[in-house]
Scaffold this motif. Sequence first.
Motif: not given
Length: 231
Positions: A8-30
């Motif tokens: 639920d912490e938007a900035y953290l969720a987005e940071a995780i999503r962006d970081g995972l993308r750099l590792e070729a891992i697709a991530a959706d956020i809820a």
Amino acid sequence: MRVLVVEDEAYLAEAIRDGLRLEAIAADIAGDGDTALELLSINTYDIAVLDRDIPGPSGDEIAEHVVASGSGMPILMLTAADRLDDKASGFELGADDYLTKPFELRELVLRLRALDRRRAHSRPPVREFAGLRVDPFRREVYRDGRYVALTRKQFAVLEVLVAAEGGVISAEELLERAWDENADPFTNAVRITVSALRKRLGEPWLIITEPGVGYRIDTGPDADDPTTSRG
């Protein structure tokens, strides 16, 4: 790999999503439990990353839902609650791993890779098929011993195709597995990425286009015929 990040912490969720993308891992956020349940009902994920303290149904309730569904999807609890009792209760709910905040993104990636490997324990961490050697941990690809440099998205697509071991994968499934929910379903990104990946792998062509159906990796006679492999 495609994961659901419930945070639920938007900035953290987005940071995780962006970081995972750099590792070729697709991530959706809820950002809340209701959204998480909705996404789980319409998408297929390899792993769920759950914050326990979220609005709506809690992370614990989401974990119980995942376990009750019988999907076998691994759960990684991501939370600030770091007491032993907290961890124990999380594992009792069905969590497969537990990572406390603050954390390093690299550790999260390693834990996700380990969970994915355990989920499919019958297959080797390094995949070998049709002369390809795909190492998901080092993000390295070799064809007949020759190193092939790929972009992150090309690597993600190749992982899905190699895992199918010659089976046909539709463009829709590739979009679902290698991209995230923000991808435009009408985009030509899949076709462009597959075309670029095919060229990177070189001749004889390994990726075959089945018109109107999807893509597959093949080592048969058609693999040498560019009229059937260009798509």
